[in-house]
Each structure stands twice: as C-alpha cells, then as structure tokens.
Design a protein around this motif. Structure first.
Motif, PDB file in Angstrom:
ATOM      1  N   TYR A  37       8.146  28.494  -0.529  1.00  0.00           N
ATOM      2  CA  TYR A  37       8.319  28.564  -1.979  1.00  0.00           C
ATOM      3  C   TYR A  37       7.103  28.068  -2.742  1.00  0.00           C
ATOM      4  O   TYR A  37       6.687  28.667  -3.739  1.00  0.00           O
ATOM      5  N   VAL A  38       6.500  27.003  -2.268  1.00  0.00           N
ATOM      6  CA  VAL A  38       5.310  26.472  -2.937  1.00  0.00           C
ATOM      7  C   VAL A  38       4.159  27.468  -2.829  1.00  0.00           C
ATOM      8  O   VAL A  38       3.433  27.711  -3.791  1.00  0.00           O
ATOM      9  N   ALA A  39       3.995  28.066  -1.643  1.00  0.00           N
ATOM     10  CA  ALA A  39       2.907  29.024  -1.416  1.00  0.00           C
ATOM     11  C   ALA A  39       3.034  30.246  -2.316  1.00  0.00           C
ATOM     12  O   ALA A  39       2.042  30.747  -2.855  1.00  0.00           O
ATOM     13  N   SER A  40       4.255  30.726  -2.500  1.00  0.00           N
ATOM     14  CA  SER A  40       4.475  31.935  -3.303  1.00  0.00           C
ATOM     15  C   SER A  40       4.530  31.651  -4.797  1.00  0.00           C
ATOM     16  O   SER A  40       4.530  32.573  -5.610  1.00  0.00           O
ATOM     17  N   GLY A  41       4.580  30.355  -5.144  1.00  0.00           N
ATOM     18  CA  GLY A  41       4.633  29.992  -6.553  1.00  0.00           C
ATOM     19  C   GLY A  41       6.017  30.142  -7.165  1.00  0.00           C
ATOM     20  O   GLY A  41       6.185  30.086  -8.388  1.00  0.00           O
ATOM     21  N   LYS A  42       7.024  30.324  -6.317  1.00  0.00           N
ATOM     22  CA  LYS A  42       8.394  30.491  -6.795  1.00  0.00           C
ATOM     23  C   LYS A  42       9.130  29.153  -6.789  1.00  0.00           C
ATOM     24  O   LYS A  42       8.805  28.256  -6.007  1.00  0.00           O
ATOM     25  N   SER A  43      10.123  29.043  -7.658  1.00  0.00           N
ATOM     26  CA  SER A  43      10.930  27.819  -7.711  1.00  0.00           C
ATOM     27  C   SER A  43      12.122  27.948  -6.774  1.00  0.00           C
ATOM     28  O   SER A  43      12.707  29.027  -6.647  1.00  0.00           O
ATOM     29  N   PHE A  44      12.473  26.852  -6.138  1.00  0.00           N
ATOM     30  CA  PHE A  44      13.622  26.839  -5.233  1.00  0.00           C
ATOM     31  C   PHE A  44      14.890  26.578  -6.035  1.00  0.00           C
ATOM     32  O   PHE A  44      14.997  25.575  -6.741  1.00  0.00           O
ATOM     33  N   ASP A  45      15.853  27.493  -5.919  1.00  0.00           N
ATOM     34  CA  ASP A  45      17.121  27.391  -6.644  1.00  0.00           C
ATOM     35  C   ASP A  45      18.177  26.778  -5.724  1.00  0.00           C
ATOM     36  O   ASP A  45      18.773  27.471  -4.893  1.00  0.00           O
ATOM     37  N   SER A  46      18.407  25.491  -5.899  1.00  0.00           N
ATOM     38  CA  SER A  46      19.346  24.764  -5.031  1.00  0.00           C
ATOM     39  C   SER A  46      20.759  25.307  -5.119  1.00  0.00           C
ATOM     40  O   SER A  46      21.462  25.419  -4.102  1.00  0.00           O
ATOM     41  N   VAL A  47      21.180  25.649  -6.327  1.00  0.00           N
ATOM     42  CA  VAL A  47      22.545  26.152  -6.535  1.00  0.00           C
ATOM     43  C   VAL A  47      22.742  27.471  -5.789  1.00  0.00           C
ATOM     44  O   VAL A  47      23.742  27.656  -5.072  1.00  0.00           O
ATOM     45  N   LYS A  48      21.794  28.371  -5.940  1.00  0.00           N
ATOM     46  CA  LYS A  48      21.921  29.679  -5.284  1.00  0.00           C
ATOM     47  C   LYS A  48      21.839  29.532  -3.769  1.00  0.00           C
ATOM     48  O   LYS A  48      22.524  30.239  -3.032  1.00  0.00           O
TER      49      LYS A  48
END
Length: 322
Positions: A37-48
């Motif tokens: 997630y950090v590498a792709s620049g995306k945020s991790f959605d804990s709920v999903k």
C-alpha cells in the motif's frame, strides 16, 4: 522522495493492518501488505479489509487455504474490487476452474486463481494454457518445478503463445544466469520466468541487464538474497537506468534504519524496488496500463509466494516442536 514521509506512512499502515488482521497473523504478512500500500501510494482501508475477511469466512470452508495465512494476503488484493461478495465468489469459481485444469487445490492455486482472465468465456481456456505451460516448464526442471510456479504459469500463459517456446526460453535464461553465480533453485526459476514477460522469444540483452543490476546493487552494500531474484527481473524488463537504480539504493539505505524492519531486513529491498517501479510507471509514458497492471500482478505473485513460504516454514516449525 520524502523519506520521512515514507517512514511515517509505513509505520501508520503497519499499525492499521496489524489491528485489522489481528495479533495472531505473522508479522511478515503484516509488513508485506503494508509495503504494497505504501509503495502504490494507496491508503489502507481497515473497515473494508475486515469486511473482506468476514466475506471469505462466510463463503469458504474450514479447510480452505483462504482460512490460512495466505488468505490475509489474498484479502488485501480483493479489497481493490468494489463488490466484495462477488470478488470472493469469483475467486472461488476461478479456483474450481483451475482444479478442472488438473491443478491441485492449495495455497498457490488460490494465489494463481486471482490472475485468471476476467473474461468469463476465456477462463477455462486460460486455465488449460496455464496447465500446458506448467507442464512444459516441468519437462526442463522436473524436480524443481512445483506448486510455487503456478501463479507465474497463470500470469505468463496465453492461448496465443507456444508454451514450448516460452518454456525453452525460460530454461535458457536459467542456465545462462547460473554461469553468473546465481544460485540454483525456485527463486532463479521465477526470475527466468519473469524475463519472458514481454516475449516468449529469447532476448540476449536481458541476462546481462540482470547481472549488471545485481552487481550495481551489491557494490553499494545492498544485500541481494535469492528471494530477491525475481525483483531483478522486473527491473530488467522495465529497462531501469542508473538514476532509477541509485534511487532504489538510496531508499534501501534509508529504510534499513527503520525500527519496524530491524528483524525483517529482507523486506527493505522489496519495498525499495516496489516504490521505484510505481515511480517509474508514473513518468515512463511508454508503459501501457496493461503492462503496468501485469507487473503489479507479478509483484503480487512474488509477494504471495514469499508469504506462502513463510506459512510453510511456520507449519514445519510447529510440527517439529510439537
């Protein structure tokens, strides 16, 4: 790159993944998901993520590989899809199709099932092509080729290709790399497979490129282990230049000092290369979205293979100590 920002994002993402997955999940799994997630620049959605885990439990049996450590990695990939229920159902359908193609049910078949074509009418043909490529690879390396090769067989197979030619090319890359002091084994076989990504035909520039990349990294105190071999292949097919390599080296040495990675240094190079690949894709216009998405799948396959190996080692350790 802003190294402080990267470290802060990684620390926060590791904490978020850890809380969502639970304390029983192997630390390496947590780090691998966070690095993606950090590498792709995306945020991790804990709920999903929790919703995906719940849906997996709902649709899978107690004995399913999805209930093991590998399931946590697959769940992170399924999060990318909007309809979670359909995503899990589609994965299980793909697994059934893979089993019809004579792939044995197990961690790597589930990993490979993620990469089956999305076209409903082409799924069975793709699975059969993957099986044909798997068998062709095994004719060259009977004892080396095993379930670990299934994800790559799925990713690299096509009904348009001659599987024998691709398998022969893989074998040629494998043999040539051995002459440059690459260790024999699964990781070298995965590297040889990655090198056929752009074409099943032999490319005489790729082996020298891989060797140059490895040697450049080592000269600047980057520890390149056998598990990193396929990553060198990604860099070779992307035709990274000296600027890109120096970026990877600098990031590697920055990340190496992170407390979170103190006992898991093998992930440092993995993260540095992942980040560089995403960065290259943003500026390299010649990379089509199709190629980039396929490279992302290759990275996922390699990451999942690492995690599956962790699972196997953990099980073996538990068995021997009990």
């Amino acid at each position: 790159m802003d190294y402080v920002m990267i470290e802060n994002q990684f620390t926060q993402t590791v904490e978020a993944v850890s809380k969502a997955a639970g304390w029983t999940v192997d630390r390496k799994i947590i780090l691998a998901i966070a690095s993606k997630y950090v590498a792709s620049g995306k945020s991790f959605d804990s709920v999903k993520y929790k919703e995906v885990l719940q849906e997996i439990k709902k649709q899978s049996s107690w004995m399913s590989p999805l209930r093991t450590t590998v399931g946590y990695s697959i769940a992170a990939n399924l999060m990318e899809q909007e309809n979670i229920e359909h995503a899990v159902k589609n994965l299980l359908t793909n697994v059934s199709i893979m089993k019809e193609a004579k792939f044995r049910s197990g961690n790597f078949t589930f990993i490979g099932a993620q990469f089956l074509t999305e076209e409903e009418s082409g799924k069975h043909a793709h699975a059969q092509s993957a099986r044909a490529l798997f068998d062709a690879i095994r004719t060259h390396h009977r004892f080396l080729t095993s379930y670990e090769d299934i994800p790559y067989a799925v990713l690299l197979s096509s009904s348009m290709d001659d599987v024998e030619v691709r398998a022969e090319t893989m074998n040629r890359y494998y043999k040539e790399l051995r002459t440059y002091n690459f260790n024999a084994g699964n990781e070298l076989q995965w590297l040889s497979q990655v090198l056929t990504f752009l074409s099943p035909q032999y490319d005489n520039k790729l082996v020298s490129s891989v060797v140059t990349i490895r040697d450049t990294l080592k000269k600047q105190d980057v520890k390149v282990k056998t598990m990193h071999y396929p990553l060198l292949g990604f860099l070779a097919i992307l035709e990274v230049n000296n600027v890109h390599l120096q970026q990877i080296i600098d990031l590697y040495h920055e990340l190496k000092g992170m407390k979170l990675l103190k006992w898991h240094r093998e992930f440092v190079l993995f993260m540095a290369i992942q980040m560089a690949i995403y960065d290259i894709a943003k500026v390299q216009q010649s990379l089509s979205m199709t190629i980039m998405s396929s490279i992302e799948l290759l990275i996922q396959a390699q990451q999942a293979a690492m995690l599956a190996a962790v699972t196997a080692a953990t099980v073996a350790s538990s068995s021997s100590s009990s």
